[in-house]
Design a protein around this motif. Structure first.
Motif, PDB file in Angstrom:
ATOM      1  N   LEU A 109      32.412  49.772  53.964  1.00 16.12           N
ATOM      2  CA  LEU A 109      31.554  48.771  53.333  1.00 16.12           C
ATOM      3  C   LEU A 109      32.343  47.515  52.959  1.00 16.12           C
ATOM      4  N   PRO A 110      31.663  46.354  52.911  1.00 14.86           N
ATOM      5  CA  PRO A 110      32.321  45.150  52.369  1.00 14.86           C
ATOM      6  C   PRO A 110      32.741  45.391  50.924  1.00 14.86           C
ATOM      7  N   ILE A 111      33.823  44.769  50.540  1.00 21.06           N
ATOM      8  CA  ILE A 111      34.325  44.923  49.170  1.00 21.06           C
ATOM      9  C   ILE A 111      34.299  43.553  48.513  1.00 21.06           C
ATOM     10  N   VAL A 112      33.501  43.419  47.480  1.00 16.10           N
ATOM     11  CA  VAL A 112      33.383  42.151  46.752  1.00 16.10           C
ATOM     12  C   VAL A 112      34.317  42.189  45.546  1.00 16.10           C
ATOM     13  N   ILE A 113      35.168  41.195  45.410  1.00 15.60           N
ATOM     14  CA  ILE A 113      36.051  41.031  44.249  1.00 15.60           C
ATOM     15  C   ILE A 113      35.426  39.969  43.350  1.00 15.60           C
ATOM     16  N   ASP A 114      35.124  40.322  42.114  1.00 19.48           N
ATOM     17  CA  ASP A 114      34.377  39.376  41.272  1.00 19.48           C
ATOM     18  C   ASP A 114      35.272  38.429  40.482  1.00 19.48           C
ATOM     19  N   ASP A 115      36.585  38.513  40.681  1.00 20.01           N
ATOM     20  CA  ASP A 115      37.528  37.613  40.006  1.00 20.01           C
ATOM     21  C   ASP A 115      38.296  36.839  41.070  1.00 20.01           C
ATOM     22  N   GLY A 116      38.209  35.495  41.028  1.00 16.19           N
ATOM     23  CA  GLY A 116      38.822  34.677  42.062  1.00 16.19           C
ATOM     24  C   GLY A 116      40.326  34.835  42.134  1.00 16.19           C
ATOM     25  N   ASN A 117      40.978  34.982  40.986  1.00 17.17           N
ATOM     26  CA  ASN A 117      42.429  35.153  40.982  1.00 17.17           C
ATOM     27  C   ASN A 117      42.828  36.436  41.703  1.00 17.17           C
ATOM     28  N   ARG A 118      42.124  37.520  41.409  1.00 22.57           N
ATOM     29  CA  ARG A 118      42.456  38.800  42.034  1.00 22.57           C
ATOM     30  C   ARG A 118      42.068  38.816  43.502  1.00 22.57           C
ATOM     31  N   PHE A 119      40.983  38.163  43.828  1.00 17.01           N
ATOM     32  CA  PHE A 119      40.579  38.108  45.233  1.00 17.01           C
ATOM     33  C   PHE A 119      41.669  37.454  46.072  1.00 17.01           C
ATOM     34  N   PHE A 120      42.179  36.331  45.626  1.00 14.52           N
ATOM     35  CA  PHE A 120      43.207  35.607  46.368  1.00 14.52           C
ATOM     36  C   PHE A 120      44.452  36.479  46.542  1.00 14.52           C
ATOM     37  N   GLN A 121      44.841  37.175  45.489  1.00 13.45           N
ATOM     38  CA  GLN A 121      46.029  38.024  45.541  1.00 13.45           C
ATOM     39  C   GLN A 121      45.820  39.233  46.446  1.00 13.45           C
ATOM     40  N   LEU A 122      44.678  39.908  46.304  1.00 11.78           N
ATOM     41  CA  LEU A 122      44.419  41.096  47.114  1.00 11.78           C
ATOM     42  C   LEU A 122      44.246  40.744  48.583  1.00 11.78           C
ATOM     43  N   ALA A 123      43.629  39.613  48.868  1.00 14.43           N
ATOM     44  CA  ALA A 123      43.463  39.190  50.258  1.00 14.43           C
ATOM     45  C   ALA A 123      44.811  38.925  50.911  1.00 14.43           C
ATOM     46  N   HIS A 124      45.809  38.557  50.104  1.00 12.68           N
ATOM     47  CA  HIS A 124      47.141  38.272  50.649  1.00 12.68           C
ATOM     48  C   HIS A 124      47.963  39.541  50.836  1.00 12.68           C
ATOM     49  N   TYR A 125      47.861  40.481  49.889  1.00 15.28           N
ATOM     50  CA  TYR A 125      48.779  41.619  49.881  1.00 15.28           C
ATOM     51  C   TYR A 125      48.244  42.889  50.539  1.00 15.28           C
ATOM     52  N   THR A 126      46.957  42.995  50.777  1.00 10.43           N
ATOM     53  CA  THR A 126      46.445  44.174  51.467  1.00 10.43           C
ATOM     54  C   THR A 126      46.551  43.965  52.978  1.00 10.43           C
ATOM     55  N   PRO A 127      46.622  45.050  53.778  1.00  5.94           N
ATOM     56  CA  PRO A 127      46.732  44.912  55.243  1.00  5.94           C
ATOM     57  C   PRO A 127      45.588  44.093  55.818  1.00  5.94           C
ATOM     58  N   ALA A 128      45.857  43.421  56.938  1.00  2.00           N
ATOM     59  CA  ALA A 128      44.875  42.500  57.526  1.00  2.00           C
ATOM     60  C   ALA A 128      43.571  43.200  57.867  1.00  2.00           C
TER      61      ALA A 128
END
Length: 541
Positions: A426-445
Motif C-alpha cells: 500500500l502507499p504510505i502517507v507521512i503526515d509530517d513534512g520533515n520526516r517525509f523528506f528524511q524517510l524518502a532519502h534514507y529508505t531504499p528506492a
C-alpha cells in the motif's frame, strides 16, 4: 581523672592537629606548585595543547557527523549543492528554493567533490569553521589573560548549544569561524600589528560570514560597538577599521537579486516569525545547556576557595581588568545579538530563531574566561579546575548527542521494518513534512517510491501552526522526484493506504472527523502506523 593526665592528652591532641595542618599545608603547596608548573608549560608551548584538543574535537565531532542522519534543512543543502552547475544553483535560489547565499552551496559542493558524497563531506566545512572559531577565541582571550584562560573560554564555548552546529550541513559553523577570525583581526588592528594584512583579513572575515549566511550581517554590530568605544577612548576615529567592516556589505551587493526571494517564500505562517518571547528563546536555547557544568564549577570553586581561605596559602587578586574596554564592549555586543536579530526580524526579514544569532555564545566564552581570570589569576588550581569541569561538561554533551543520534537512526529503521511487514504494497502517507523528506532519502528506492506527502497548506497551518515545510517541499519538488499529492484528490479515490502519524500531523484528526476506517497496525517508538480506508463521500473537507 588526674589533671596531669588530662593536660598531657590535651597537649598531644594539639600536636596531632598541628601536624595534620602542616601536612595539609604541604599538600596544598605541592598542588599549587604543580598546577603553576603546568600553566607555565601551557603558556610557553600552547600549540601542542591546541593540537591535542583539536584531535579530541575531531575525534568526537567526526564520529557524530558520520552517524547523524540529515534532517530537513540539511537535505535541502545536500540536494541544492548536488545540482549540476553553479548556474543551476543560482537559478534554483532565484526561484525561491533555498534561503542561503550561493557561495555556501558552492563550498558544500566543492567539499563533496573533494571528499566524495557522504555525511562527513557535506558537513566538513562546518567542522573546520567551528574549530577555527575555537582557536580564534583562544587567541583572542589569551592575548589579554593567559593560555589557561584562553582554554577556559574555548571550552566554555564548546559547552553551549552552538556545538551541534559543528557537524550540521548548515552555514552556522562557518559563520562562527568567520566571527572568530574577525575578532582576532580586529584585535590585531587595534594594536597596529601587521596592519595591512589584518585589515584585509577583517574585510574578508566580514564578507565570508555574510557570504555564508545573509543574517550574519548582524556581526557588524558587536564589532562596530567595540570600535565605537575604542574611538571614544582614543578620541580618534580609525577609518581603515570602519572601512574593513564594509566587507559585510559585499555579498549583499553581489547577491542582491537573490535577497528578496531568500526571505519571502516561506508562507503565511512561518514558524520563526518574531514573538514576544523570541529574545528569551534565543538565550534559553543557546545557553541553558551550560547550566549543569557551570553549577558544578561554582560548587567546586566554592569548596576550593573555602579550603584556600584557611590562611595556609595567600595571594592577592588584581581588581583591574586585563582586557581593554572596547574588547569587553564587543563581547557584550555579541551577547546582545538577539536584540539586533529581533529588530532585524521586525523591520526586514520577519524571521528570528536562536541559530540566527548563534555568535552570541562567543561573547559568553569571552566574558566567562575574563571573569574567571580576574578572580583566579593567582590561583592556578582554581583555573585548572574550571578547565577540567568544562571539558567534562563537553564530554557529557557529546555522549548525550551520540545517544540522540542513535535514537534517530533507530526510529528510521523501526519505521522501515514496521511498514515493510504490512501486506499489499500500500502507499504510505507521512503526515509530517520533515520526516517525509528524511524517510524518502534514507529508505531504499523501491520502498521510498511508496512514500507520499499530502499537501494542504490550510490544514497544516490549522493543526501545526506553520506551512513552511509544505512550501519548502513544493519548492524542492521542482527539481527532485518527491511524491507530493494534493490531499483532496488523493483521499477522494477511497484507496486504502498506510499512515505514519506524528503528534503534530493534521491528517489523522481530519480522517477521524470524516468517518474514515482507521486501524492501528504498528508502533515505532512514540509514533504510530495506521491502515486507513478513507470515506470518499466526505471529501473535499
Amino acid at each position: 581523672m588526674n589533671p596531669t593526665i588530662t593536660k598531657t592528652r590535651t597537649v598531644e591532641l594539639r600536636e596531632t592537629i598541628r601536624e595534620k595542618d602542616h601536612g595539609f599545608s604541604k599538600f596544598l603547596s605541592r598542588l599549587e606548585k604543580s598546577a603553576g608548573s603546568f600553566c607555565q608549560v601551557l603558556e610557553r608551548s600552547p600549540i601542542g595543547f591546541l593540537v591535542g584538543f583539536s584531535v579530541l574535537y575531531f575525534s568526537a565531532s567526526v564520529t557524530l557527523a558520520y552517524w547523524k542522519l540529515m534532517w530537513f534543512d540539511e537535505l535541502g543543502t545536500y540536494h541544492i549543492a548536488a545540482l549540476p552547475s553553479a548556474a543551476a544553483i543560482w537559478s534554483t535560489l532565484a526561484s525561491g528554493t533555498g534561503p542561503m547565499p550561493p557561495s555556501f552551496y558552492l563550498l558544500t559542493r566543492f567539499s563533496q567533490r573533494w571528499l566524495g558524497p557522504s555525511h562527513l563531506a557535506i558537513r566538513f566545512p562546518e567542522l573546520i569553521g567551528f574549530l577555527a572559531a575555537s582557536l580564534c577565541l583562544f587567541h583572542f582571550i589569551r592575548r589579554r589573560t593567559s593560555a589557561l584562560y584562553g582554554l577556559v573560554g574555548m571550552l566554555a564555548f564548546w559547552i553551549t548549544a552552538a556545538y551541534p552546529y559543528a557537524y550540521e550541513a548548515r552555514p552556522y559553523g562557518l559563520v562562527l569561524g568567520f566571527c572568530g577570525l574577525a575578532l582576532v583581526c580586529w584585535q590585531a588592528a587595534s594594536e597596529h600589528v601587521r596592519r595591512s594584512w589584518v585589515l584585509l583579513g577583517l574585510f574578508a572575515a566580514c564578507a565570508g560570514a555574510v557570504g555564508s549566511h545573509y543574517g550574519a550581517v548582524m556581526l557588524v554590530f558587536p564589532l562596530a560597538l567595540g570600535e565605537l568605544v575604542r574611538s571614544i577612548s582614543r578620541r580618534k576615529v580609525d577609518w581603515p577599521v570602519w572601512l574593513a567592516f564594509c566587507g559585510a556589505g559585499l555579498p549583499l551587493l553581489v547577491f542582491l537579486p537573490l535577497l528578496r526571494t531568500s526571505i519571502s517564500p516561506y508562507g503565511l505562517a512561518m514558524w520563526s516569525r518574531p514573538k514576544p518571547n523570541s529574545l528569551l528563546d534565543c538565550y534559553s536555547e543557546l545557553l541553558s545547556i551550560t547550566g549543569h557544568p557551570l553549577a558544578a564549577i561554582l560548587c567546586a570553586l566554592a569548596v576550593w576557595r573555602a579550603v584556600r581561605a584557611r590562611g595556609i596559602l595567600t595571594g592577592r587578586l588584581s581588581r583591574l581588568s586585563s582586557m581593554p574596554l572596547w574588547e569587553i564592549a564587543a563581547a557584550i555586543g555579541l551577547l546582545l545579538l538577539p536584540v539586533v536579530g529581533l529588530l532585524q526580524a521586525v523591520l526586514v526579514t520577519g524571521q528570528i530563531t536562536p541559530r540566527y544569532v548563534l555568535p552570541l555564545v562567543m561573547g559568553f566564552g569571552i566574558l566567562a574566561a575574563l571573569l574567571a581570570y580576574e578572580n583566579l589569576r593567582d590561583d592556578a588550581v582554581g583555573g585548572l579546575l574550571i578547565a577540567v569541569l568544562l571539558l567534562a561538561g563537553w564530554g557529557s554533551h557529546v555522549r548525550w548527542e551520540y545517544g540522540r543520534i542513535r535514537l534517530e537512526g533507530d526510529r528510521v529503521q523501526a519505521f522501515y521494518r514496521a511498514a515493510a511487514q504490512q501486506p499489499g504494497g500500500l502507499p504510505i502517507v507521512i503526515d509530517d513534512g520533515n520526516r517525509f523528506f528524511q524517510l524518502a532519502h534514507y529508505t531504499p528506492a523501491e520502498f521510498s517510491s511508496r512514500l507520499f506527502y499530502l499537501v494542504n497548506t490550510d490544514a497544516a497551518r490549522e493543526y501545526s501552526g506553520t506551512d513552511s515545510a509544505v512550501l519548502c517541499l513544493l519548492g524542492y519538488s521542482r527539481f527532485l522526484p518527491l511524491n507530493l499529492r494534493p490531499a483532496y484528490p488523493f483521499l477522494r479515490t477511497g484507496r486504502p493506504f498506510l499512515l505514519y502519524a506524528s503528534s503534530k500531523g493534521w491528517l489523522l484528526p481530519v480522517l477521524r472527523s470524516e468517518g474514515a476506517k482507521i486501524e492501528l497496525v504498528g508502533m515505532t517508538g512514540r509514533d504510530e502506523l495506521y491502515r486507513i480506508e478513507p470515506n470518499p463521500q466526505h471529501f473535499p473537507f
